[in-house]
Design an enzyme around this catalytic site. Sequence first.
Site, PDB file in Angstrom:
ATOM      1  N   GLY A  36      11.202 -10.062  -0.455  1.00 41.22           N
ATOM      2  CA  GLY A  36      10.973 -11.289  -1.435  1.00 41.22           C
ATOM      3  C   GLY A  36       9.378 -11.538  -1.690  1.00 41.22           C
ATOM      4  CG  HIS A  42       8.125  -6.482  -4.374  1.00 40.90           C
ATOM      5  ND1 HIS A  42       7.251  -7.344  -4.188  1.00 40.90           N
ATOM      6  CD2 HIS A  42       8.340  -5.721  -3.108  1.00 40.90           C
ATOM      7  CE1 HIS A  42       7.141  -7.610  -2.903  1.00 40.90           C
ATOM      8  NE2 HIS A  42       7.739  -6.663  -2.044  1.00 40.90           N
ATOM      9  N   GLY A 152       8.141   1.680  -1.276  1.00 43.00           N
ATOM     10  CA  GLY A 152       6.588   1.813  -1.581  1.00 43.00           C
ATOM     11  C   GLY A 152       5.800   2.775  -0.900  1.00 43.00           C
TER      12      GLY A 152
HETATM   13  P1  AMP Z   1       8.286  -5.811   1.358  1.00 40.22           P
HETATM   14  O1  AMP Z   1       8.794  -6.961   0.472  1.00 40.22           O
HETATM   15  O2  AMP Z   1       6.700  -6.171   1.689  1.00 40.22           O
HETATM   16  O3  AMP Z   1       9.085  -5.583   2.783  1.00 40.22           O
HETATM   17  O4  AMP Z   1       8.355  -4.623   0.721  1.00 40.22           O
HETATM   18  C1  AMP Z   1       9.409  -4.084  -0.238  1.00 40.22           C
HETATM   19  C2  AMP Z   1       9.139  -2.917  -0.821  1.00 40.22           C
HETATM   20  O5  AMP Z   1       8.031  -2.741  -1.709  1.00 40.22           O
HETATM   21  C3  AMP Z   1       8.715  -1.587   0.356  1.00 40.22           C
HETATM   22  O6  AMP Z   1       9.330  -0.481   0.083  1.00 40.22           O
HETATM   23  C4  AMP Z   1       7.050  -1.740   0.065  1.00 40.22           C
HETATM   24  O7  AMP Z   1       6.502  -0.405   0.320  1.00 40.22           O
HETATM   25  C5  AMP Z   1       7.077  -1.847  -1.218  1.00 40.22           C
HETATM   26  N1  AMP Z   1       5.571  -2.308  -1.723  1.00 40.22           N
HETATM   27  C6  AMP Z   1       5.091  -3.308  -1.201  1.00 40.22           C
HETATM   28  N2  AMP Z   1       3.716  -3.419  -1.647  1.00 40.22           N
HETATM   29  C7  AMP Z   1       3.549  -2.554  -2.452  1.00 40.22           C
HETATM   30  C8  AMP Z   1       2.605  -2.218  -3.431  1.00 40.22           C
HETATM   31  N3  AMP Z   1       1.636  -2.619  -3.384  1.00 40.22           N
HETATM   32  N4  AMP Z   1       2.906  -0.935  -4.043  1.00 40.22           N
HETATM   33  C9  AMP Z   1       4.150  -0.251  -3.919  1.00 40.22           C
HETATM   34  N5  AMP Z   1       5.061  -0.635  -3.306  1.00 40.22           N
HETATM   35  C10 AMP Z   1       5.055  -1.868  -2.369  1.00 40.22           C
END
Ligand code: AMP
Length: 293
Positions: A36, A42, A152
């Site tokens: 979130g 995202h 990501g």
């Molecule tokens: P998180 O909510 O931070 O756990 O991230 C959820 C997903 O979004 C994970 O697969 C992360 O690698 C991806 N993600 C977070 N930040 C970025 C970004 N700046 N660029 C691409 N994917 C991202």
Amino acid sequence: MATSSVKIIRNKKDLRAQVREWHMADLKVGMVPTMGALHHGHLSLIREIQKHVDKVVVSIFVNPKQFGPNEDFDKYPRSETADIKKLDEVDTDLLYAPDVGEIYPEGFLTNVSVAKITEGLCAAKRPGHFDGVTTVVTKLLLQCLPDVALFGEKDFQQYTVLKQLANDLDIPTDVMCGKLIRDDDGLATSSRNVYLSPEERKTALEIPKTLKQAIEDIESGALSMEEALAKGTQHLLDSGCKEVQYLEIRQSDNLDPITTTIAETSPILARILVAAVVGKTRLIDNMPIKIFF
Ligand code: AMP
């Protein structure tokens, strides 16, 4: 008032029923697991996965198991109403937002652990972190059974670990990697960037700049890998980073260290990866790099 068209499900039984219905209708289902506090990194994953599937499930679950005792679980940004609006804007079909009891009911005893790739880099300073990630992602994938899941590039070690996990455990989901998204000033977009003061943000911008400089130093042959990494580490500390947890170069596909003995073909496609602490905020970043032998 406009209502959201994103369907919201909070339990695995209803999630399974919805995905089964889509599969029966021959529709391909994709999943984007998140914690979130959604940002354009995202949203870019959602747009990317929409090219590969007919229906997209986004999960939001702030997973207690992947936070250490002194980490930011309690203050991790939570903003479900704003998140739903963003999900709506990119035409997400379903939000899966379980509570902790749905994922870890009383009596839960299992731990899923991937070896080797979870040693070093982020794991060195975050013991248990990857077990938390692999345990929750195993559960989310088995609860949803998507055809594709997108993670990501920003969390490159995490993506590599999860690809290995799905392969090793025969989880019938194609694990893919979505492009790293940056803010306009070059900082890798992160839910944790909201913690940064303007001054800290200036320091944080040195992180991507340092990666670029090291790539230039190495690819041009001006410095050896060791020299460029030492220079980069020193630069980050001089710029105000409290700590450089790692600045390393690893092989792209399995995160093994780079040694001359692996140089069957030159250049090797590798990754330069960094974790640094700015103020109280831990930031990570990475970029591709070519290593010539
Ligand atoms: P998180 O909510 O931070 O756990 O991230 C959820 C997903 O979004 C994970 O697969 C992360 O690698 C991806 N993600 C977070 N930040 C970025 C970004 N700046 N660029 C691409 N994917 C991202």
